[in-house]
Design a protein around this motif. Structure first.
Motif, PDB file in Angstrom:
ATOM      1  N   CYS A   1       7.163 -11.954  -3.086  1.00  0.00           N
ATOM      2  CA  CYS A   1       6.916 -11.065  -2.014  1.00  0.00           C
ATOM      3  C   CYS A   1       7.985 -11.006  -1.175  1.00  0.00           C
ATOM      4  CB  CYS A   1       5.794 -11.989  -1.058  1.00  0.00           C
ATOM      5  SG  CYS A   1       5.196 -11.183   0.220  1.00  0.00           S
TER       6      CYS A   1
ATOM      7  N   ARG B   1      -9.253  -1.371   4.695  1.00  0.00           N
ATOM      8  CA  ARG B   1      -9.435  -2.374   3.747  1.00  0.00           C
ATOM      9  C   ARG B   1      -8.970  -1.390   2.415  1.00  0.00           C
ATOM     10  NH1 ARG B   1      -7.729  -5.446   4.620  1.00  0.00           N
ATOM     11  NH2 ARG B   1      -8.444  -7.043   3.136  1.00  0.00           N
TER      12      ARG B   1
ATOM     13  N   TRP C   1       2.242 -16.669   1.470  1.00  0.00           N
ATOM     14  CA  TRP C   1       1.096 -16.220   2.371  1.00  0.00           C
ATOM     15  C   TRP C   1      -0.063 -16.989   1.787  1.00  0.00           C
ATOM     16  CZ3 TRP C   1      -2.555 -11.963   0.432  1.00  0.00           C
ATOM     17  CH2 TRP C   1      -3.398 -11.849   1.481  1.00  0.00           C
TER      18      TRP C   1
ATOM     19  N   GLY D   1      -8.318  -3.681  -0.050  1.00  0.00           N
ATOM     20  CA  GLY D   1      -7.040  -4.433   0.533  1.00  0.00           C
ATOM     21  C   GLY D   1      -6.359  -4.731  -0.698  1.00  0.00           C
ATOM     22  N   ALA D   2      -4.966  -5.199  -0.299  1.00  0.00           N
ATOM     23  CA  ALA D   2      -3.961  -5.600  -1.016  1.00  0.00           C
ATOM     24  C   ALA D   2      -4.587  -6.816  -1.556  1.00  0.00           C
ATOM     25  CB  ALA D   2      -2.593  -5.603  -0.450  1.00  0.00           C
ATOM     26  N   LYS D   3      -5.378  -7.749  -0.457  1.00  0.00           N
ATOM     27  CA  LYS D   3      -5.550  -9.165  -1.173  1.00  0.00           C
ATOM     28  C   LYS D   3      -6.627  -9.023  -2.151  1.00  0.00           C
ATOM     29  CE  LYS D   3      -6.723 -12.086   2.420  1.00  0.00           C
ATOM     30  NZ  LYS D   3      -7.530 -12.848   3.518  1.00  0.00           N
TER      31      LYS D   3
ATOM     32  N   ILE E   1       3.736  -5.240  -0.080  1.00  0.00           N
ATOM     33  CA  ILE E   1       2.933  -4.612   1.059  1.00  0.00           C
ATOM     34  C   ILE E   1       3.635  -4.508   2.134  1.00  0.00           C
ATOM     35  CG2 ILE E   1       2.056  -7.023   1.914  1.00  0.00           C
ATOM     36  CD1 ILE E   1      -0.262  -4.400   1.950  1.00  0.00           C
ATOM     37  N   TYR E   2       5.040  -5.133   2.735  1.00  0.00           N
ATOM     38  CA  TYR E   2       5.578  -5.008   3.879  1.00  0.00           C
ATOM     39  C   TYR E   2       7.096  -4.050   3.359  1.00  0.00           C
ATOM     40  CZ  TYR E   2       2.967  -8.727   5.863  1.00  0.00           C
ATOM     41  OH  TYR E   2       1.982  -9.457   6.358  1.00  0.00           O
TER      42      TYR E   2
ATOM     43  N   ASN F   1       6.139 -12.509   3.773  1.00  0.00           N
ATOM     44  CA  ASN F   1       4.975 -13.204   4.670  1.00  0.00           C
ATOM     45  C   ASN F   1       5.041 -14.685   4.296  1.00  0.00           C
ATOM     46  OD1 ASN F   1       2.962 -14.222   6.193  1.00  0.00           O
ATOM     47  ND2 ASN F   1       1.417 -12.860   5.437  1.00  0.00           N
TER      48      ASN F   1
ATOM     49  N   TYR G   1      -2.273 -16.727  -1.641  1.00  0.00           N
ATOM     50  CA  TYR G   1      -1.888 -16.804  -2.814  1.00  0.00           C
ATOM     51  C   TYR G   1      -2.345 -18.018  -3.727  1.00  0.00           C
ATOM     52  CZ  TYR G   1       1.879 -13.255  -1.657  1.00  0.00           C
ATOM     53  OH  TYR G   1       2.457 -12.144  -1.572  1.00  0.00           O
TER      54      TYR G   1
ATOM     55  N   ASP H   1       4.501  -8.355  -4.563  1.00  0.00           N
ATOM     56  CA  ASP H   1       3.669  -8.119  -3.563  1.00  0.00           C
ATOM     57  C   ASP H   1       4.719  -7.321  -2.337  1.00  0.00           C
ATOM     58  OD1 ASP H   1       2.240  -7.904  -1.120  1.00  0.00           O
ATOM     59  OD2 ASP H   1       1.458  -9.728  -0.992  1.00  0.00           O
TER      60      ASP H   1
ATOM     61  N   TYR I   1       6.953 -11.363  10.990  1.00  0.00           N
ATOM     62  CA  TYR I   1       6.953 -12.924  11.482  1.00  0.00           C
ATOM     63  C   TYR I   1       8.195 -13.486  11.910  1.00  0.00           C
ATOM     64  CZ  TYR I   1       2.743 -11.513   8.852  1.00  0.00           C
ATOM     65  OH  TYR I   1       1.605 -11.043   8.562  1.00  0.00           O
TER      66      TYR I   1
ATOM     67  N   SER J   1      -2.493  -1.270   4.621  1.00  0.00           N
ATOM     68  CA  SER J   1      -2.757  -2.153   5.998  1.00  0.00           C
ATOM     69  C   SER J   1      -1.678  -2.048   6.770  1.00  0.00           C
ATOM     70  CB  SER J   1      -3.036  -3.387   5.495  1.00  0.00           C
ATOM     71  OG  SER J   1      -4.237  -3.546   4.897  1.00  0.00           O
ATOM     72  N   LYS J   2      -0.327  -2.443   6.405  1.00  0.00           N
ATOM     73  CA  LYS J   2       0.818  -2.795   7.217  1.00  0.00           C
ATOM     74  C   LYS J   2       1.663  -1.477   7.605  1.00  0.00           C
ATOM     75  CE  LYS J   2      -0.697  -6.652   6.240  1.00  0.00           C
ATOM     76  NZ  LYS J   2      -0.907  -7.830   6.693  1.00  0.00           N
TER      77      LYS J   2
HETATM   78  N1  PMP Z   1       0.108  -9.665   0.894  1.00  0.00           N
HETATM   79  C1  PMP Z   1       0.560 -10.283   2.162  1.00  0.00           C
HETATM   80  C2  PMP Z   1       1.915 -10.957   1.886  1.00  0.00           C
HETATM   81  C3  PMP Z   1      -0.182 -10.029   3.478  1.00  0.00           C
HETATM   82  O1  PMP Z   1       0.696 -10.631   4.460  1.00  0.00           O
HETATM   83  C4  PMP Z   1      -1.161  -9.463   3.325  1.00  0.00           C
HETATM   84  C5  PMP Z   1      -1.916  -9.455   4.810  1.00  0.00           C
HETATM   85  N2  PMP Z   1      -2.427 -10.474   4.964  1.00  0.00           N
HETATM   86  C6  PMP Z   1      -1.677  -9.023   2.227  1.00  0.00           C
HETATM   87  C7  PMP Z   1      -1.277  -9.113   1.250  1.00  0.00           C
HETATM   88  C8  PMP Z   1      -3.219  -8.337   2.202  1.00  0.00           C
HETATM   89  O2  PMP Z   1      -3.240  -7.122   2.989  1.00  0.00           O
HETATM   90  P1  PMP Z   1      -4.667  -6.274   3.037  1.00  0.00           P
HETATM   91  O3  PMP Z   1      -4.871  -6.399   4.548  1.00  0.00           O
HETATM   92  O4  PMP Z   1      -4.258  -4.999   2.449  1.00  0.00           O
HETATM   93  O5  PMP Z   1      -5.712  -6.918   2.370  1.00  0.00           O
END
Ligand code: PMP
Ligand code: GLU
Length: 400
Positions: A173, A248, A127, A101-103, A208-209, A177, A130, A206, A326, A239-240
């Motif tokens: 980001c 993951r 988010w 996952g990005a997290k 991801i979106y 988010n 962070y 970041d 969001y 993920s998104k």
């Molecule tokens: N960065 C941001 C800004 C997110 O909103 C999310 C989702 N929670 C993530 C990273 C992590 O995404 P992932 O499900 O790939 O871990």
């Protein structure tokens, strides 16, 4: 029985409030309460069929052994190709490290670069994870507040002011988010001008979106600015964009020496990422992309719907998010009001009140370092969204 002590590291960590709120809503649901869950941010679509099929094929083809620590070369190549063709940035496959996952990819980068006491500059609202990930690395999250009146975007002046000689990294980001704000290329260029003065600072972006975006301007990756060459860490994943939160799979794209450091870390922590999920992600990147656009269009329609619904509620200050899924209204008009003998003093009280009274789960702004706001995820059906706003409006109207 004597309880074992918990490390200071974990004691200092706040629990993820996005996940906690979602958990709470599931608990209420299991007790038969009809809760509408707008707390956790995840696409409500199923993973596209061709991606699921690739995972089934991976099992049948015995992709069941340990994978290379930084990920299958075929997936890293697919990511490298995606970065070049979609974002116009050059990262060799060797510069990509796939994480759970990005997290996790972000955690890897922070742990590999931040020393105790190093500052990481984070424009907020941001988010929830962070700040906590930086603390886990014993770094110091330095937050810079950007309110709704500046559309939640840090200005070059704020950035310059917040940089100190201890700043190790800046974490951006876009789309954001929890606010949905997107920096235009011009706005990013103005930030880059400031960052160019500090070649020692790592820029963590970041992205991801990136695909969930409603503006006409093409997406700008931070790594596309030549001034920042060799010092941008991109965080992204499937993920998104591909509705694959449960698989993951995320990645970081890094300067080579950092990619090697992250790989060393990952080799001691997780050994790498699920073989099957990696094969699915490869299909996501190499396969047809129409599914991404279909979901984006659905999110855009819902964005318009929730902005309209929220704007009808007196006292809520709402911006029109340019991306992500969001809404981040300012709710201070309701703080200090009462429901019976209960005072709604904070945004957390309000989130709890809306859960208990309206049966709508959302997240308090303070989780994102923005007290006085709430976050709603509109990754839900139109019917759910209409009903949620009907309930929220009714519950807010009861406050005096
Ligand atoms: N960065 C941001 C800004 C997110 O909103 C999310 C989702 N929670 C993530 C990273 C992590 O995404 P992932 O499900 O790939 O871990
Ligand atoms: N992106 C989601 C959110 O912010 C997922 C939950 C999480 O990982 O925090 O709600």
């Amino acid at each position: 029985m004597q309880q074992q002590t918990i490390s200071g590291r974990v004691q200092a960590l706040a629990a993820s409030q996005t996940l906690a709120m979602s958990q709470k809503s599931s608990e209420l649901r299991s007790r038969g309460i009809d809760v509408i869950n707008l707390s956790v941010g995840e696409p409500d679509f199923h993973t596209p069929a061709h991606i699921k099929e690739a995972a089934v094929r991976a099992i049948d083809d015995n992709f069941t052994f340990y994978t290379p620590v930084p990920g299958y070369m075929s997936l890293r190549k697919a990511v490298s190709d995606k970065l070049r063709t979609e974002n116009g940035v050059d990262f060799a496959p060797e510069q990509i490290v796939v994480g759970s996952g990005a997290k996790h990819a972000l955690t890897n980068v922070i742990l590999a670069t931040v020393n105790p006491g190093d500052e990481v500059l984070i424009p907020v609202p941001a988010w929830v994870s962070y700040m906590e990930i930086v603390k886990l690395a014993e770094g110091v999250p330095v937050t810079v507040f950007t309110g709704i009146e500046q559309n939640f975007k840090i200005t070059p002046g704020q950035l310059r002011e917040a940089l100190t000689e201890r700043t190790r990294a800046v974490l951006l980001c876009s789309p954001s988010n929890p606010t949905g704000s997107i920096y235009s290329r011009e706005e990013l260029a103005a930030l880059v001008e400031v960052l160019a003065e500090r070649p020692d600072v790592l820029v963590i972006s970041d992205e991801i979106y990136e695909h969930i975006k409603y503006t006409a301007e093409p997406y700008t990756s931070m790594a596309s600015f030549p001034e920042l060459e060799g010092r941008v860490a991109i965080i992204n994943g499937v993920s998104k964009a591909y509705a694959m939160t449960g698989w993951r799979i995320g990645y970081c794209a890094l300067p080579l020496h950092l990619a090697k450091a992250v790989t060393k870390l990952q080799g001691q922590m997780t050994s790498g990422v699920s073989s099957i999920a990696q094969k699915a992600a490869e299909a996501a990147y190499n396969g047809p992309q129409e599914c991404v656009e279909e979901m984006r269009r659905a999110f855009e329609r819902r964005r318009d719907l929730v902005v309209e619904l929220a704007s009808q509620i007196p006292g809520l200050k709402v911006n029109k998010p340019d991306g992500a899924f969001y809404l981040f209204p300012e709710v201070s008009a309701y703080l200090g009001k009462r429901f019976g003998d209960k005072v709604i003093a904070t945004d957390s009280d309000l989130a709890m009140y809306l859960l208990e009274e309206a049966h709508v789960a959302l997240v308090a702004g303070s989780a994102f370092c923005a007290p006085g706001y709430i976050r709603l995820s509109y990754a839900a059906s139109d019917d759910q969204l209409r009903e949620a706003f009907r309930r929220i409006a009714a519950a807010l109207a009861k406050l005096v």
